[in-house]
Design a protein around this motif. Structure first.
Motif, PDB file in Angstrom:
ATOM      1  N   GLU A 241       0.827  -1.206   0.000  1.00 49.78           N
ATOM      2  CA  GLU A 241       0.000   0.000   0.000  1.00 49.78           C
ATOM      3  C   GLU A 241       0.863   1.258   0.000  1.00 49.78           C
ATOM      4  O   GLU A 241       0.557   2.237  -0.701  1.00 49.78           O
ATOM      5  CB  GLU A 241      -0.927   0.001   1.213  1.00 49.78           C
ATOM      6  N   LEU A 242       1.963   1.246   0.761  1.00 54.22           N
ATOM      7  CA  LEU A 242       2.864   2.398   0.781  1.00 54.22           C
ATOM      8  C   LEU A 242       3.472   2.644  -0.598  1.00 54.22           C
ATOM      9  O   LEU A 242       3.615   3.791  -1.034  1.00 54.22           O
ATOM     10  CB  LEU A 242       3.972   2.181   1.818  1.00 54.22           C
ATOM     11  N   LEU A 243       3.820   1.571  -1.289  1.00 57.97           N
ATOM     12  CA  LEU A 243       4.379   1.704  -2.633  1.00 57.97           C
ATOM     13  C   LEU A 243       3.323   2.219  -3.606  1.00 57.97           C
ATOM     14  O   LEU A 243       3.598   3.101  -4.431  1.00 57.97           O
ATOM     15  CB  LEU A 243       4.919   0.359  -3.105  1.00 57.97           C
ATOM     16  N   GLU A 244       2.111   1.690  -3.503  1.00 57.88           N
ATOM     17  CA  GLU A 244       1.039   2.091  -4.407  1.00 57.88           C
ATOM     18  C   GLU A 244       0.681   3.564  -4.224  1.00 57.88           C
ATOM     19  O   GLU A 244       0.471   4.288  -5.204  1.00 57.88           O
ATOM     20  CB  GLU A 244      -0.193   1.215  -4.172  1.00 57.88           C
ATOM     21  N   LYS A 245       0.626   4.011  -2.988  1.00 56.88           N
ATOM     22  CA  LYS A 245       0.217   5.385  -2.714  1.00 56.88           C
ATOM     23  C   LYS A 245       1.338   6.392  -2.944  1.00 56.88           C
ATOM     24  O   LYS A 245       1.097   7.497  -3.436  1.00 56.88           O
ATOM     25  CB  LYS A 245      -0.290   5.498  -1.281  1.00 56.88           C
ATOM     26  N   GLY A 246       2.554   6.037  -2.550  1.00 59.67           N
ATOM     27  CA  GLY A 246       3.636   7.012  -2.589  1.00 59.67           C
ATOM     28  C   GLY A 246       4.667   6.799  -3.657  1.00 59.67           C
ATOM     29  O   GLY A 246       5.536   7.651  -3.867  1.00 59.67           O
ATOM     30  N   GLY A 247       4.613   5.642  -4.331  1.00 56.58           N
ATOM     31  CA  GLY A 247       5.626   5.334  -5.322  1.00 56.58           C
ATOM     32  C   GLY A 247       6.927   4.881  -4.680  1.00 56.58           C
ATOM     33  O   GLY A 247       7.027   4.737  -3.459  1.00 56.58           O
ATOM     34  N   LYS A 248       7.904   4.662  -5.499  1.00 57.23           N
ATOM     35  CA  LYS A 248       9.197   4.193  -5.013  1.00 57.23           C
ATOM     36  C   LYS A 248       9.912   5.282  -4.221  1.00 57.23           C
ATOM     37  O   LYS A 248       9.724   6.473  -4.465  1.00 57.23           O
ATOM     38  CB  LYS A 248      10.080   3.738  -6.176  1.00 57.23           C
ATOM     39  N   LEU A 249      10.728   4.862  -3.274  1.00 53.01           N
ATOM     40  CA  LEU A 249      11.527   5.799  -2.496  1.00 53.01           C
ATOM     41  C   LEU A 249      12.523   6.510  -3.402  1.00 53.01           C
ATOM     42  O   LEU A 249      13.106   5.913  -4.305  1.00 53.01           O
ATOM     43  CB  LEU A 249      12.289   5.065  -1.391  1.00 53.01           C
ATOM     44  N   THR A 250      12.729   7.783  -3.117  1.00 49.68           N
ATOM     45  CA  THR A 250      13.680   8.567  -3.907  1.00 49.68           C
ATOM     46  C   THR A 250      14.843   9.097  -3.073  1.00 49.68           C
ATOM     47  O   THR A 250      15.745   9.731  -3.621  1.00 49.68           O
ATOM     48  CB  THR A 250      12.962   9.760  -4.567  1.00 49.68           C
TER      49      THR A 250
END
Length: 311
Positions: A241-250
């Motif tokens: 869910e964190l990946l889906e909502k926020g995308g990949k870490l930058t």
């Protein structure tokens, strides 16, 4: 064992400061020392804040260190409910702790289970984590579960230095049975468990092992450790869910793997949830407990990655 034998010291030989804060509905124990930018250290299983005792004096001239006993471990509370041991709750614990300490932004280093929580913290509070050091772990929901499968490839992986078979994930997940088998044999089980993950088993000193086993024997101690594994599938859902909502870490990310455990799979795994890895290393002649087996090298890596210092 006296309490002084399980004490941590800074670079001047002064004992760290111990604290208890009310955080996110629990009473959390943590230690602090040093000066400079804040660095939050998240330990693995079945350890606690004392895991960092070798690396503390190597980092306190450069960082303000914060080392908690995670929920369920050490001297931190072990809530009776099965809910609350997941990575999202642990991320909230750590974010609230750092807020109480006045650290709006901070560097972050996690190993083993602490790295899983560190990912959740960095993904949930993206404006607060300056750098992420993700070490000796695969992320729940993105590969960790598969390491537990009983397959010929998994069983043989460690002998071929192609990965590791995490047989314990399924065992710890089962209700009641691990407690029945481990209670009364805590020393035999946890000594075997920790040392078999090492390249040099003597790097696990008796005072550390004694301390962690004493903590596991506390009321709720063993259950607290096991509940973190019983939250594994929930962790996976949270991370997806964190990946889906926020995308990949930058943010800047460093990975470290050890050939005697996760090895090169650490870097490839984090890339499933991160745009890039800024720095990656393999610690040869090293196992799963980086801060105990290679403390000097780990400290150098953290200083260089987070501060740009080669000292």
């Amino acid at each position: 064992m006296s309490s002084s034998e399980a004490e941590t010291y800074d670079h001047d030989g002064r004992p760290v400061k111990h604290h208890r804060n009310r955080v996110n509905g629990i009473r959390l124990h943590y230690t602090t020392a040093g000066s400079g930018p804040p660095l939050l250290l998240l330990h693995g299983t079945p350890k606690n804040s004392f895991y960092w005792y070798k690396i503390f004096p190597l980092l306190t001239p450069y960082f303000t260190l914060v080392a908690p006993d995670l929920r369920g471990f050490g001297y931190t509370d072990k809530p009776p409910a099965t809910e609350g041991y997941d990575s999202g709750t642990n991320a909230d614990d750590m974010a609230e702790l750092m807020t109480q300490l006045g650290h709006d932004k901070f560097h972050l280093h996690g190993e083993d289970r602490g790295a899983d929580y560190a990912y959740a913290l960095a993904a949930k509070y993206r404006d607060r984590v300056l750098t992420l050091s993700f070490c000796e772990m695969q992320i729940s929901g993105f590969g960790l579960e598969e390491t537990s499968f009983w397959t010929k490839e998994n069983v043989e992986a460690q002998y071929q230095q192609k990965g590791v078979w995490c047989w314990h994930l399924g065992f710890f997940y089962i209700p009641h049975i691990p407690e029945m088998l481990i209670q009364g044999h805590e020393r035999e089980f946890w000594e075997m468990f920790i040392k078999q993950e090492c390249y040099n088993p003597t790097s696990i000193e008796p005072r550390a092992l004694d301390h962690w086993i004493d903590c596991v024997k506390q009321p709720g101690g063993l259950r607290g450790v096991l509940e973190t594994y019983r939250s594994g599938f929930k962790n996976g859902d949270i991370h997806k869910e964190l990946l889906e909502k926020g995308g990949k870490l930058t943010l800047p990310i460093m990975t470290i793997g050890a050939p005697e455990f996760f090895g090169p799979t650490v870097e490839s795994n984090i890339l499933k949830v991160a745009e890039k890895v800024t720095h990656s290393e393999l610690f040869e002649e090293c196992g799963h407990s980086l801060a105990l087996e290679k403390p000097e090298r780990l400290a150098r890596c953290l200083r260089k990655f987070m501060l740009g210092s080669s000292n």
